[in-house]
Design a protein around this motif. Structure first.
Motif, PDB file in Angstrom:
ATOM      1  N   TYR A 244      58.697  11.407 -76.243  1.00  0.00           N
ATOM      2  CA  TYR A 244      57.752  11.213 -75.036  1.00  0.00           C
ATOM      3  C   TYR A 244      57.917   9.983 -74.457  1.00  0.00           C
ATOM      4  N   VAL A 245      57.919   8.744 -75.579  1.00  0.00           N
ATOM      5  CA  VAL A 245      57.963   7.359 -74.982  1.00  0.00           C
ATOM      6  C   VAL A 245      59.410   7.222 -74.213  1.00  0.00           C
TER       7      VAL A 245
ATOM      8  N   GLN B   2      60.162   6.303 -69.801  1.00  0.00           N
ATOM      9  CA  GLN B   2      60.873   5.238 -69.249  1.00  0.00           C
ATOM     10  C   GLN B   2      61.822   5.637 -67.879  1.00  0.00           C
ATOM     11  N   GLY B   3      61.737   6.854 -67.722  1.00  0.00           N
ATOM     12  CA  GLY B   3      62.578   7.599 -66.569  1.00  0.00           C
ATOM     13  C   GLY B   3      63.862   7.265 -66.403  1.00  0.00           C
TER      14      GLY B   3
ATOM     15  N   LEU C  44      60.798  13.862 -68.466  1.00  0.00           N
ATOM     16  CA  LEU C  44      59.635  14.147 -68.557  1.00  0.00           C
ATOM     17  C   LEU C  44      59.105  15.224 -67.984  1.00  0.00           C
ATOM     18  N   PRO C  45      59.227  15.551 -66.671  1.00  0.00           N
ATOM     19  CA  PRO C  45      58.820  16.770 -66.199  1.00  0.00           C
ATOM     20  C   PRO C  45      59.160  18.121 -66.851  1.00  0.00           C
ATOM     21  N   LEU C  46      60.294  18.431 -67.453  1.00  0.00           N
ATOM     22  CA  LEU C  46      60.624  19.259 -68.365  1.00  0.00           C
ATOM     23  C   LEU C  46      60.092  19.309 -69.808  1.00  0.00           C
ATOM     24  N   ILE C  47      59.740  18.073 -70.258  1.00  0.00           N
ATOM     25  CA  ILE C  47      58.904  18.152 -71.621  1.00  0.00           C
ATOM     26  C   ILE C  47      57.622  18.684 -71.183  1.00  0.00           C
ATOM     27  N   LEU C  48      56.972  18.035 -70.105  1.00  0.00           N
ATOM     28  CA  LEU C  48      55.531  18.197 -69.806  1.00  0.00           C
ATOM     29  C   LEU C  48      55.511  19.815 -69.432  1.00  0.00           C
TER      30      LEU C  48
ATOM     31  N   LEU D 106      51.277  17.958 -72.903  1.00  0.00           N
ATOM     32  CA  LEU D 106      50.773  16.739 -73.444  1.00  0.00           C
ATOM     33  C   LEU D 106      50.694  16.711 -74.875  1.00  0.00           C
ATOM     34  N   PRO D 107      50.684  15.823 -75.793  1.00  0.00           N
ATOM     35  CA  PRO D 107      50.416  15.836 -77.090  1.00  0.00           C
ATOM     36  C   PRO D 107      49.004  15.927 -77.402  1.00  0.00           C
ATOM     37  N   LYS D 108      48.567  16.474 -78.610  1.00  0.00           N
ATOM     38  CA  LYS D 108      47.344  16.791 -78.916  1.00  0.00           C
ATOM     39  C   LYS D 108      46.701  15.628 -79.804  1.00  0.00           C
TER      40      LYS D 108
END
Length: 520
Positions: A357-358, A362-363, A369-373, A378-380
């Motif tokens: 995630y971190v 950083q982009g 990030l869009p794919l992960i989300l 989001l993490p719990k």
């Protein structure tokens, strides 16, 4: 002077006649007293020429005319090649027979470690091979700089008929300097027919080279499907590890080099111990590392885990970690497959660790990030606060991650950090304030805003001077009641007892559409 090309002015008249196979002229020159042993710039004499051209008549005449036929028949070129070597190399059996009768050294090695038998095998001259073997040629000698035997060379050249003959007289398990047998050579170069002859004769299908590679491994790596099928039919072991780290199998080679038909074959016969076993490496890693989305697809489809064991050999904790890092440095023409791999792993429910995630925040690669989300959300619980802390540390990248996190359902009030208010640029800060009640901010935040406005480092929206509209306060109340995460899901919002026209408004889409950010 070039010692591989003959110069006309260095070739004797007898040698020239022998090269042309002109026995009558050779005989005439000999009667006139011409020498048979004049050498050209390559060290060739007339007998070398006669043998190379295949003139048995000239060979006989020259041997009869030599002062010492035993020495003459074994005369050497500058590269230590004998007349028999040239006759064998060019497939001239009558000339070879005549030379052997004249006392030719059947096993004389040239400077490049070849010999008459090896030369005949290389040229595919089966009759010469049979003749030389019948006359006592050494069949298991080592030749070439790597130490190949004649059987190695026959297999390499794909001379199946010669291989069929040699397997009855040669050692099947002869190895070169790398521990490679003739059967291994057949698998490496796709010599299916030679491979079948060797396997059927009893050659070891699980022989291992010095680096522990097996015939099945090399055939998979090189993409020789028919050889893979043949080896499996002869019970080659697909679970025999092929390096000292005890992890590389034929299935890894097939995945790495995208040998899809072979990969399909190996998936069904390879033990799944390699998938998540401790100290092993899943073939999923090899597909990811080499950017082979087409290899990854069947592996995941057939049950290989997207959450393979931590991979100390490559330095990654999971395949997704590898995919994201590789994606960040891949060349443009390779990025498409890397992104597809990332998407495939996420769709297969790959675990997303906090370092992942971190890194995505950083982009470096905007698609991460869009794919992960999209796939993992989001993490719990406690991990969500950890993500927020990491995001706040990446304030310069906030134009990229802030809209994405809020759209994914992050509660904007979690971002009310002093660092965020002190360092975020005007557009970022105004965007965040649009998602809260800007009139009820904590006093410390209000003081920071006031100080920045006075210094000219923050310019507020005009409506921030007023109390938020009732409609905005209402959607803040709805969000407080159902939670940001639930409100981010259209499927949930559509079930609320509100007019359809208000659904977008409840999701703050009017704000999101007015702010467009790209990575810094």
């Amino acid at each position: 002077m070039d010692f591989t090309e003959c110069y006309e002015d260095t070739c004797s008249a007898v040698a020239l006649a022998a090269r042309q196979g002109d026995g009558r002229r050779v005989q005439k020159l000999l009667r006139r007293g011409y020498s048979v042993d004049v050498k050209d710039n390559r060290g060739w004499n007339a007998l070398h020429e006669a043998a190379a051209s295949g003139s048995a008549q000239c060979v006989r005449l020259l041997l009869d005319a030599a002062a010492s036929s035993e020495d003459y028949v074994n005369s050497l070129t500058h590269n230590s090649e004998t007349p028999l070597y040239f006759a064998a190399k060019n497939g001239h059996i009558r000339a070879a027979n005549r030379l052997l009768k004249g006392g030719a050294d059947i096993n004389k090695m040239s400077n490049d470690l070849s010999c008459p038998l090896f030369a005949a095998v290389d040229g595919g001259h089966k009759e010469i091979v049979e003749l030389l073997v019948s006359k006592g040629a050494e069949v298991n000698g080592t030749h070439s700089t790597s130490g190949w035997s004649c059987l190695h060379q026959a297999v390499y050249k794909g001379h199946t008929e010669i291989v069929k003959f040699l397997v009855s007289v040669c050692s099947l398990e002869a190895v070169d300097d790398y521990g490679i047998t003739p059967l291994f050579v057949a698998a490496q170069y796709g010599r299916h027919e030679c491979l079948e002859v060797l396997a059927n004769t009893g050659a070891n299908v699980d022989c291992q080279a010095k680096d522990l590679a097996t015939p099945l491994f090399i055939a998979a790596q090189e993409g020789h499907l028919s050889c893979v099928e043949l080896l499996l039919a002869y019970k080659a072991d697909p679970n025999l590890y092929c390096n000292e780290d005890q992890w590389q199998l034929p299935i890894h080679a097939a995945a790495q080099f995208c040998r899809l038909s072979i990969l399909e074959k190996l998936i069904s016969v390879t033990s799944r111990d390699c998938d998540q076993g401790k100290g092993k490496v899943s073939p999923v890693y090899l597909a990811v590392l080499s950017g082979q989305a087409d290899s990854l697809r069947p592996l995941l489809r057939e049950g290989y885990s997207p959450n393979a064991q931590s991979c100390r050999q490559f330095g990654y904790c999971c395949p997704l970690d590898m995919a994201l890092w590789c994606n960040s440095w891949n060349l443009d023409n390779e990025c498409h497959q890397s992104r597809e791999i990332t998407q495939m792993l996420l769709a297969a429910r790959a675990h997303v660790t906090m370092p992942t995630y971190v890194f995505a925040l950083q982009g470096h690669v905007p698609e991460h990030l869009p794919l992960i989300l999209e796939h993992a959300g989001l993490p719990k619980e406690d991990h969500l606060e950890e993500l927020v802390q990491a995001a706040v540390k990446e304030v310069p990248s906030a134009p990229f991650w802030l809209p994405l996190l809020l759209k994914a359902g992050l509660d904007p009030t979690l971002l009310l950090h002093q660092k965020m208010f002190e360092e975020a640029e005007t557009r970022v800060l105004n965007f965040l304030l649009e998602f809260i009640n800007w009139k009820t901010l904590p006093s410390t935040m209000l003081q920071i805003l006031s100080r920045r406005q006075a210094k000219g480092t923050w310019t507020p929206q005009k409506h921030f001077e007023s109390v938020p509209a009732l409609t905005h306060l209402c959607r803040l109340a709805v969000r407080a009641a159902v939670g940001s995460d639930a409100l981010s899901k259209s499927s949930f919002v559509q079930q609320l007892p509100v007019p359809t026209l208000l659904q977008d408004y409840l999701q703050f889409n009017d704000i999101s559409s007015a702010y467009t950010y790209t990575p810094a």
